[in-house]
Motif scaffolding. Sequence first.
Motif, PDB file in Angstrom:
ATOM      1  N   ALA A 294      56.460  37.352  22.882  1.00  0.00           N
ATOM      2  CA  ALA A 294      57.336  36.089  22.776  1.00  0.00           C
ATOM      3  C   ALA A 294      56.427  34.765  23.072  1.00  0.00           C
ATOM      4  O   ALA A 294      57.134  33.785  22.875  1.00  0.00           O
ATOM      5  N   LYS A 295      55.350  34.854  23.394  1.00  0.00           N
ATOM      6  CA  LYS A 295      54.640  33.810  23.585  1.00  0.00           C
ATOM      7  C   LYS A 295      54.189  33.055  22.484  1.00  0.00           C
ATOM      8  O   LYS A 295      54.418  33.386  21.311  1.00  0.00           O
ATOM      9  N   PRO A 296      53.680  31.528  22.372  1.00  0.00           N
ATOM     10  CA  PRO A 296      53.462  30.871  21.406  1.00  0.00           C
ATOM     11  C   PRO A 296      52.451  31.839  20.384  1.00  0.00           C
ATOM     12  O   PRO A 296      52.653  31.622  19.151  1.00  0.00           O
ATOM     13  N   LEU A 297      51.380  32.187  20.740  1.00  0.00           N
ATOM     14  CA  LEU A 297      50.642  33.443  20.045  1.00  0.00           C
ATOM     15  C   LEU A 297      50.674  34.731  20.771  1.00  0.00           C
ATOM     16  O   LEU A 297      49.942  34.874  21.772  1.00  0.00           O
ATOM     17  N   GLY A 298      51.432  35.532  20.260  1.00  0.00           N
ATOM     18  CA  GLY A 298      51.780  36.846  20.636  1.00  0.00           C
ATOM     19  C   GLY A 298      51.225  37.930  19.627  1.00  0.00           C
ATOM     20  O   GLY A 298      51.300  37.778  18.611  1.00  0.00           O
TER      21      GLY A 298
ATOM     22  N   GLY B 220      52.498  44.110  21.688  1.00  0.00           N
ATOM     23  CA  GLY B 220      52.086  44.718  22.960  1.00  0.00           C
ATOM     24  C   GLY B 220      51.576  43.545  24.205  1.00  0.00           C
ATOM     25  O   GLY B 220      52.093  42.768  23.939  1.00  0.00           O
ATOM     26  N   ASP B 221      50.750  44.126  24.709  1.00  0.00           N
ATOM     27  CA  ASP B 221      50.368  43.274  25.831  1.00  0.00           C
ATOM     28  C   ASP B 221      48.767  42.799  25.478  1.00  0.00           C
ATOM     29  O   ASP B 221      48.275  43.473  24.758  1.00  0.00           O
ATOM     30  N   GLY B 222      48.560  41.657  26.003  1.00  0.00           N
ATOM     31  CA  GLY B 222      47.306  41.109  25.754  1.00  0.00           C
ATOM     32  C   GLY B 222      47.274  39.821  26.487  1.00  0.00           C
ATOM     33  O   GLY B 222      47.867  39.084  26.804  1.00  0.00           O
ATOM     34  N   GLY B 223      45.776  39.522  26.915  1.00  0.00           N
ATOM     35  CA  GLY B 223      45.593  38.027  27.430  1.00  0.00           C
ATOM     36  C   GLY B 223      44.081  37.889  27.349  1.00  0.00           C
ATOM     37  O   GLY B 223      43.353  38.433  26.716  1.00  0.00           O
TER      38      GLY B 223
ATOM     39  N   LYS C 151      47.596  36.405  13.110  1.00  0.00           N
ATOM     40  CA  LYS C 151      48.601  35.427  13.701  1.00  0.00           C
ATOM     41  C   LYS C 151      47.996  34.005  14.205  1.00  0.00           C
ATOM     42  O   LYS C 151      48.771  33.050  14.072  1.00  0.00           O
ATOM     43  N   LEU C 152      46.946  34.326  14.624  1.00  0.00           N
ATOM     44  CA  LEU C 152      46.069  33.056  15.011  1.00  0.00           C
ATOM     45  C   LEU C 152      45.857  32.017  13.544  1.00  0.00           C
ATOM     46  O   LEU C 152      46.072  30.608  13.731  1.00  0.00           O
ATOM     47  N   LYS C 153      45.596  32.486  12.503  1.00  0.00           N
ATOM     48  CA  LYS C 153      45.578  31.610  11.330  1.00  0.00           C
ATOM     49  C   LYS C 153      46.878  31.044  10.971  1.00  0.00           C
ATOM     50  O   LYS C 153      46.915  29.897  10.784  1.00  0.00           O
ATOM     51  N   ALA C 154      48.058  31.798  10.955  1.00  0.00           N
ATOM     52  CA  ALA C 154      49.402  31.290  10.832  1.00  0.00           C
ATOM     53  C   ALA C 154      49.730  30.342  11.930  1.00  0.00           C
ATOM     54  O   ALA C 154      50.219  29.309  11.353  1.00  0.00           O
ATOM     55  N   PHE C 155      49.443  30.512  12.939  1.00  0.00           N
ATOM     56  CA  PHE C 155      49.688  29.430  14.108  1.00  0.00           C
ATOM     57  C   PHE C 155      48.933  28.203  13.971  1.00  0.00           C
ATOM     58  O   PHE C 155      49.732  27.036  14.100  1.00  0.00           O
ATOM     59  N   ILE C 156      47.865  28.216  13.509  1.00  0.00           N
ATOM     60  CA  ILE C 156      46.928  26.948  13.076  1.00  0.00           C
ATOM     61  C   ILE C 156      47.524  26.284  11.880  1.00  0.00           C
ATOM     62  O   ILE C 156      47.697  24.946  11.917  1.00  0.00           O
ATOM     63  N   GLN C 157      47.786  27.113  10.924  1.00  0.00           N
ATOM     64  CA  GLN C 157      48.157  26.490   9.642  1.00  0.00           C
ATOM     65  C   GLN C 157      49.432  25.971   9.828  1.00  0.00           C
ATOM     66  O   GLN C 157      49.619  24.970   9.223  1.00  0.00           O
ATOM     67  N   HIS C 158      50.403  26.558  10.400  1.00  0.00           N
ATOM     68  CA  HIS C 158      51.600  25.887  10.195  1.00  0.00           C
ATOM     69  C   HIS C 158      52.639  26.053  11.508  1.00  0.00           C
ATOM     70  O   HIS C 158      53.556  25.272  11.528  1.00  0.00           O
TER      71      HIS C 158
END
Length: 377
Positions: free
Chosen positions: A190-194, A197-200, A248-255
């Motif tokens: 649910a985080k801005p870039l998620g 599963g779990d990750g950090g 997801k990072l690509k999508a996050f940056i693009q739009h």
Amino acid sequence: MQFRDLQAQYQKYKAEIDSSIQNVLAEANFIEGKEVKELEEQLADYVGVKHCITCANGTEALSLVLMSWGVNFGDAVFVPDFTFFATGEVVSFSGATPVFVDVCHDTFNIDPLKLEKAIQKTLAEGKLTPKAIIPVDLFGLPANYPEIEKIAKKYNLLILEDGAQGFGGNINGKRACSFGTAATTSFFPAKPLGCYGDGGAIFTDDDSLAETLKSLKVHGRGKDKYDNVRIGVNSRLDTIQAAILKVKLKAFIQHELIDVNRIYDYYQQRLKGVVETPIIPDGYYSSFAQYTIKLKNREVRDGLQKYLKQNGIQTIVYYVKPMHKQMAFTNLQLDDDEFPVSNELSEKALSLPMHPYLKEIEIDKICHSIRHYLSHV
């Protein structure tokens, strides 16, 4: 109406995500595969730091940094009172003592004036040694690092930025997760870039710290997996999650970051003057992990939440209990009167649906429902 619609995101990028997962399955390199290193390089480049070290989750990211710094019994670490439990939990887990600090009413973030008073009080008492500050970028908005950094320098304290909710935000162009000596983020879904599963991840410009973190996260590894030079933990981001995050990072940056700020504008236009809406200070940019409004009191807040649920609109209360009221911290014997803003926010705050795939017609429904309820109370 979902609070954060991960299914809509998946449907948009289904082909790319599925293909990335299949590539990992085909290569069968599930731990420390090439995708992990590629992701770390992309994240470090985006944030603007030299090193990104991925790990199992955001909580362990914080713990690993405190371990690297040698934070231990007798140390004081200053933490905002209005935030998720993990930020204080990792301090206690390290053996140190969390010192909770009240927050600002407008931004929900740690109050620099109260922070300095808490440091001075701790020094005057002489029982603990001030060691570090963990500001939290709550709801996507970076904390007031210009002031926090001045305070940290004055008292010779380390800064560990908790950017679990703040990834993508910035202050005058300097991105979240690039402040302090080290910073962390979470890839909880649910985080801005998620991820799925779990990750950090941990971010730093400190070469020595980066090397220590790389060792600690894999059982204190030295030159290979059977050479252990320190006591560490097992905290790795798996290759499948890294492959998903690359898409997801690509999508996050693009739009996606642009889209959540556009949705923020829609909300502001419809709710300003109706409820207390989020305030973004000049020069700040939020990644809007949440869009959080304030109501008159708990009764109105809880009533509105119930009404919205009846109309198919999911909302969440962050946070029902401030840190100083958590049972796990009762041994600290804290004075409730020292946290008036945190107490007030726990009574009034309500987070509305917020994600890049929210439609304007859905925002209209949410805002109409809020206005309708409040006109009858």
